[in-house]
Scaffold this motif. Structure first.
Motif, PDB file in Angstrom:
ATOM      1  N   VAL A 187       0.847  -1.200   0.000  1.00 14.67           N
ATOM      2  CA  VAL A 187       0.000   0.000   0.000  1.00 14.67           C
ATOM      3  C   VAL A 187       0.879   1.246   0.000  1.00 14.67           C
ATOM      4  CG1 VAL A 187      -1.670   1.346   1.338  1.00 14.67           C
ATOM      5  CG2 VAL A 187      -1.990  -1.127   1.065  1.00 14.67           C
ATOM      6  N   ASP A 188       1.912   1.262   0.846  1.00 16.58           N
ATOM      7  CA  ASP A 188       2.802   2.428   0.942  1.00 16.58           C
ATOM      8  C   ASP A 188       3.455   2.771  -0.390  1.00 16.58           C
ATOM      9  OD1 ASP A 188       2.311   2.643   3.667  1.00 16.58           O
ATOM     10  OD2 ASP A 188       4.184   1.669   4.257  1.00 16.58           O
ATOM     11  N   THR A 189       3.815   1.768  -1.169  1.00 21.02           N
ATOM     12  CA  THR A 189       4.569   1.999  -2.407  1.00 21.02           C
ATOM     13  C   THR A 189       3.679   1.993  -3.655  1.00 21.02           C
ATOM     14  OG1 THR A 189       5.103  -0.355  -2.582  1.00 21.02           O
ATOM     15  CG2 THR A 189       6.710   1.072  -1.451  1.00 21.02           C
ATOM     16  N   CYS A 190       2.377   1.854  -3.460  1.00 20.21           N
ATOM     17  CA  CYS A 190       1.451   1.791  -4.596  1.00 20.21           C
ATOM     18  C   CYS A 190       1.385   3.133  -5.316  1.00 20.21           C
ATOM     19  CB  CYS A 190       0.057   1.394  -4.106  1.00 20.21           C
ATOM     20  SG  CYS A 190      -1.164   1.296  -5.430  1.00 20.21           S
ATOM     21  N   PRO A 248       8.119   2.186  10.099  1.00 16.48           N
ATOM     22  CA  PRO A 248       7.573   3.395   9.470  1.00 16.48           C
ATOM     23  C   PRO A 248       7.106   3.104   8.044  1.00 16.48           C
ATOM     24  CG  PRO A 248       9.970   3.484   9.525  1.00 16.48           C
ATOM     25  CD  PRO A 248       9.559   2.251  10.285  1.00 16.48           C
ATOM     26  N   PRO A 249       6.221   3.963   7.517  1.00 12.19           N
ATOM     27  CA  PRO A 249       5.773   3.776   6.125  1.00 12.19           C
ATOM     28  C   PRO A 249       6.952   3.815   5.142  1.00 12.19           C
ATOM     29  CG  PRO A 249       4.460   5.452   7.241  1.00 12.19           C
ATOM     30  CD  PRO A 249       5.601   5.106   8.157  1.00 12.19           C
ATOM     31  N   MET A 250       6.847   3.002   4.115  1.00 14.73           N
ATOM     32  CA  MET A 250       7.870   3.002   3.067  1.00 14.73           C
ATOM     33  C   MET A 250       7.643   4.199   2.145  1.00 14.73           C
ATOM     34  SD  MET A 250       8.285  -0.985   2.006  1.00 14.73           S
ATOM     35  CE  MET A 250       9.672  -0.630   0.967  1.00 14.73           C
ATOM     36  N   ALA A 251       8.706   4.693   1.549  1.00 12.93           N
ATOM     37  CA  ALA A 251       8.602   5.811   0.611  1.00 12.93           C
ATOM     38  C   ALA A 251       8.003   5.330  -0.703  1.00 12.93           C
ATOM     39  CB  ALA A 251       9.973   6.426   0.381  1.00 12.93           C
ATOM     40  N   ARG A 252       7.083   6.116  -1.236  1.00 15.66           N
ATOM     41  CA  ARG A 252       6.470   5.794  -2.525  1.00 15.66           C
ATOM     42  C   ARG A 252       7.424   6.193  -3.642  1.00 15.66           C
ATOM     43  NH1 ARG A 252       1.763   7.431  -1.630  1.00 15.66           N
ATOM     44  NH2 ARG A 252       0.899   5.357  -1.403  1.00 15.66           N
ATOM     45  N   PRO A 253       7.625   5.318  -4.610  1.00 14.73           N
ATOM     46  CA  PRO A 253       8.497   5.664  -5.749  1.00 14.73           C
ATOM     47  C   PRO A 253       7.937   6.865  -6.507  1.00 14.73           C
ATOM     48  CG  PRO A 253       7.716   3.370  -5.917  1.00 14.73           C
ATOM     49  CD  PRO A 253       7.035   3.996  -4.755  1.00 14.73           C
ATOM     50  N   GLN A 254       8.835   7.689  -6.982  1.00 13.39           N
ATOM     51  CA  GLN A 254       8.403   8.893  -7.729  1.00 13.39           C
ATOM     52  C   GLN A 254       8.204   8.595  -9.191  1.00 13.39           C
ATOM     53  OE1 GLN A 254       7.519  11.508  -6.087  1.00 13.39           O
ATOM     54  NE2 GLN A 254       8.233  10.697  -4.156  1.00 13.39           N
TER      55      GLN A 254
END
Length: 185
Positions: free
Chosen positions: A131-134, A179-185
């Motif tokens: 979900v975090d990286t979606c 912690p939440p993962m960073a979403r790819p840009q």
């Protein structure tokens, strides 16, 4: 665990001496709070997910003489006798829907969540990470019985803090998920 037993068994009328090493059974559903499970949760768009555990079932459905175990959904009961097929595997449940306009109409509780955006869910941390990286527009949660919950990702991100505040919940996940993962840009 690890101890070796010497057993005498009877086979075809003959006594045989065999050795057996005791091993820990790796149940899919943890049994003892603080031993093989701790409370864990993940919330997105008001959907509350938790791993299935025996302490959770006892909390929700009771135990002893006042048990409501006959109300436990069949797919959840089936998981109680299963063993893990992979390390770290969990049965993830949608346990509650915290009411909000972005999830209006969804009224599920204690239902296995099997996929996220058509990808199988290995455990609760994997779901949170997916979900975090979606980057897709929609978050699609595939539930047992071919049911689907679809949320707009941007609305869920925007309204998530409000949903938590209204329901007096301090964070969208338990500390064990990190912690939440960073979403790819």
């Amino acid at each position: 665990v690890g101890d070796e037993l010497e057993l005498t068994i009877l086979r075809a009328g003959e006594q045989l001496s065999v050795k057996y090493t005791l091993a820990l059974k790796d149940h899919l559903v943890p049994m003892l709070h603080g031993v093989d499970c701790v409370p864990s949760y993940f919330i997105v768009g008001g959907l509350v997910f938790m791993p299935l555990s025996q302490p959770f079932l006892e909390m929700v459905f009771g135990g002893g003489k006042r048990s409501r175990q006959s109300q436990i959904p069949v797919p959840v009961l089936q998981a109680l006798n299963a063993d893990k097929t992979e390390r770290g595997q969990q049965k993830v449940l949608l346990v509650q829907v915290l009411a909000h306009e972005i999830n209006h109409g969804y009224r599920y509780g204690c239902v296995p969540c099997e996929t996220f955006n058509e990808q199988p869910i290995h455990n609760l941390k994997a779901l949170a990470d997916m979900v975090d990286t979606c980057t897709d527009r929609y978050l699609n949660f595939g539930l047992e019985g071919s049911r689907l919950i679809t949320l707009d990702r941007l609305e869920a991100e925007k309204e998530g803090p409000n949903i938590l505040r209204v329901h007096a919940i301090s964070g969208d996940r338990s500390a064990d998920l990190g912690p939440p993962m960073a979403r790819p840009q």
